[in-house]
Design a protein around this motif. Structure first.
Motif, PDB file in Angstrom:
ATOM      1  N   GLY A  54      21.578 -10.459  39.904  1.00 48.59           N
ATOM      2  CA  GLY A  54      21.210 -11.867  39.852  1.00 48.59           C
ATOM      3  C   GLY A  54      20.756 -12.225  38.446  1.00 48.59           C
ATOM      4  O   GLY A  54      20.932 -11.463  37.511  1.00 48.59           O
ATOM      5  N   THR A  55      20.167 -13.397  38.319  1.00 43.41           N
ATOM      6  CA  THR A  55      19.736 -13.824  36.988  1.00 43.41           C
ATOM      7  C   THR A  55      18.436 -13.138  36.619  1.00 43.41           C
ATOM      8  O   THR A  55      17.489 -13.106  37.402  1.00 43.41           O
ATOM      9  N   GLU A  56      18.409 -12.605  35.417  1.00 43.87           N
ATOM     10  CA  GLU A  56      17.198 -11.912  34.969  1.00 43.87           C
ATOM     11  C   GLU A  56      16.037 -12.890  34.838  1.00 43.87           C
ATOM     12  O   GLU A  56      14.891 -12.531  35.030  1.00 43.87           O
ATOM     13  N   ARG A  57      16.337 -14.138  34.525  1.00 46.79           N
ATOM     14  CA  ARG A  57      15.304 -15.161  34.374  1.00 46.79           C
ATOM     15  C   ARG A  57      14.576 -15.392  35.695  1.00 46.79           C
ATOM     16  O   ARG A  57      13.342 -15.411  35.744  1.00 46.79           O
ATOM     17  N   LEU A 117       6.404 -26.246  39.305  1.00 45.12           N
ATOM     18  CA  LEU A 117       6.106 -25.551  38.056  1.00 45.12           C
ATOM     19  C   LEU A 117       7.287 -24.721  37.560  1.00 45.12           C
ATOM     20  O   LEU A 117       7.580 -24.704  36.362  1.00 45.12           O
ATOM     21  N   LEU A 118       7.949 -24.038  38.465  1.00 48.26           N
ATOM     22  CA  LEU A 118       9.118 -23.251  38.064  1.00 48.26           C
ATOM     23  C   LEU A 118      10.212 -24.149  37.505  1.00 48.26           C
ATOM     24  O   LEU A 118      10.892 -23.796  36.546  1.00 48.26           O
ATOM     25  N   HIS A 119      10.368 -25.318  38.092  1.00 46.75           N
ATOM     26  CA  HIS A 119      11.419 -26.222  37.651  1.00 46.75           C
ATOM     27  C   HIS A 119      11.017 -26.966  36.375  1.00 46.75           C
ATOM     28  O   HIS A 119      11.789 -27.023  35.417  1.00 46.75           O
ATOM     29  N   VAL A 120       9.820 -27.525  36.344  1.00 46.37           N
ATOM     30  CA  VAL A 120       9.401 -28.372  35.229  1.00 46.37           C
ATOM     31  C   VAL A 120       8.872 -27.556  34.050  1.00 46.37           C
ATOM     32  O   VAL A 120       9.290 -27.758  32.911  1.00 46.37           O
ATOM     33  N   VAL A 121       7.957 -26.639  34.305  1.00 48.14           N
ATOM     34  CA  VAL A 121       7.327 -25.887  33.217  1.00 48.14           C
ATOM     35  C   VAL A 121       8.224 -24.757  32.724  1.00 48.14           C
ATOM     36  O   VAL A 121       8.443 -24.595  31.529  1.00 48.14           O
ATOM     37  N   GLY A 123      11.459 -24.320  33.517  1.00 47.84           N
ATOM     38  CA  GLY A 123      12.829 -24.741  33.289  1.00 47.84           C
ATOM     39  C   GLY A 123      13.870 -24.028  34.138  1.00 47.84           C
ATOM     40  O   GLY A 123      15.050 -24.016  33.793  1.00 47.84           O
ATOM     41  N   LEU A 124      13.446 -23.440  35.251  1.00 48.58           N
ATOM     42  CA  LEU A 124      14.396 -22.761  36.121  1.00 48.58           C
ATOM     43  C   LEU A 124      15.198 -23.782  36.923  1.00 48.58           C
ATOM     44  O   LEU A 124      14.699 -24.853  37.254  1.00 48.58           O
ATOM     45  N   THR A 125      16.427 -23.428  37.224  1.00 48.14           N
ATOM     46  CA  THR A 125      17.241 -24.253  38.111  1.00 48.14           C
ATOM     47  C   THR A 125      16.716 -24.069  39.530  1.00 48.14           C
ATOM     48  O   THR A 125      15.928 -23.153  39.799  1.00 48.14           O
ATOM     49  N   ALA A 130      14.664 -20.611  43.699  1.00 43.40           N
ATOM     50  CA  ALA A 130      14.817 -20.088  45.065  1.00 43.40           C
ATOM     51  C   ALA A 130      14.801 -18.567  45.050  1.00 43.40           C
ATOM     52  O   ALA A 130      14.146 -17.931  45.882  1.00 43.40           O
ATOM     53  N   LYS A 131      15.484 -17.970  44.104  1.00 43.23           N
ATOM     54  CA  LYS A 131      15.514 -16.513  44.001  1.00 43.23           C
ATOM     55  C   LYS A 131      14.123 -15.976  43.661  1.00 43.23           C
ATOM     56  O   LYS A 131      13.673 -15.002  44.243  1.00 43.23           O
TER      57      LYS A 131
END
Length: 160
Positions: A54-57, A117-121, A123-125, A130-131
């Motif tokens: 999956g994505t490392e981020r 926070l994950l989305h705004v701060v 920057g995760l999609t 979700a992951k």
């Protein structure tokens, strides 16, 4: 990729976002720095487990989230329940934009707060968030939409 080069690469790419995300949870600069360091140490140790699953981020922010909440739990156990001691945990005059954001997000549930926070701060999609949270993409999108509605309603109330 060699483990040391991989760690250097992901550190350079994500350390600021991981720090900001950690700070948004723990509200203390020094503790956020510790969380960030622990996150990258855990990522280093988990290198063989990760190996492109999956994505490392998203994987990194999942580690950061768990590490931040573990740090808070540990900190709460170390501090007595006296209110004056709890106030001093934040440190003297640590008023920043992140503190304002944390006040704004206070009415949200912890999960909804994490999603925002994950989305705004960070920057995760929605898929990466979700992951990181171990939830479905649909659930994250719906909760994000509801959280934004809650925040809009709160801002309208404050204006009137």
């Amino acid at each position: 990729m060699e483990r040391e080069n991989w760690l250097k690469t992901i550190y350079e790419a994500h350390h600021i976002a991981v720090f900001r995300f950690a700070y948004s949870i723990v509200h203390n600069t020094h503790l956020a720095e510790d969380v960030m360091q622990d996150t990258f140490l855990k990522a280093h140790r988990g290198f063989l487990d990760y190996q492109n699953r999956g994505t490392e981020r998203a994987w990194l922010f999942q580690i950061a989230r768990r590490t931040a909440y573990d740090a808070l739990k540990k900190r709460r156990r170390e501090v007595s329940c006296d209110n004056t001691e709890l106030i001093t945990l934040a440190g003297p005059d640590e008023h920043t934009a992140e503190t304002d954001l944390s006040e704004l997000l206070r009415p949200l549930t912890p999960t909804d707060r994490d999603i925002v926070l994950l989305h705004v701060v960070a920057g995760l999609t929605h898929q990466e968030a979700a992951k990181a949270l171990g939830r479905s993409v649909h659930s994250v999108k719906k909760r994000y939409e509801r959280a934004l509605c809650t925040l809009r309603a709160q801002l309208k109330e404050e204006k009137t």
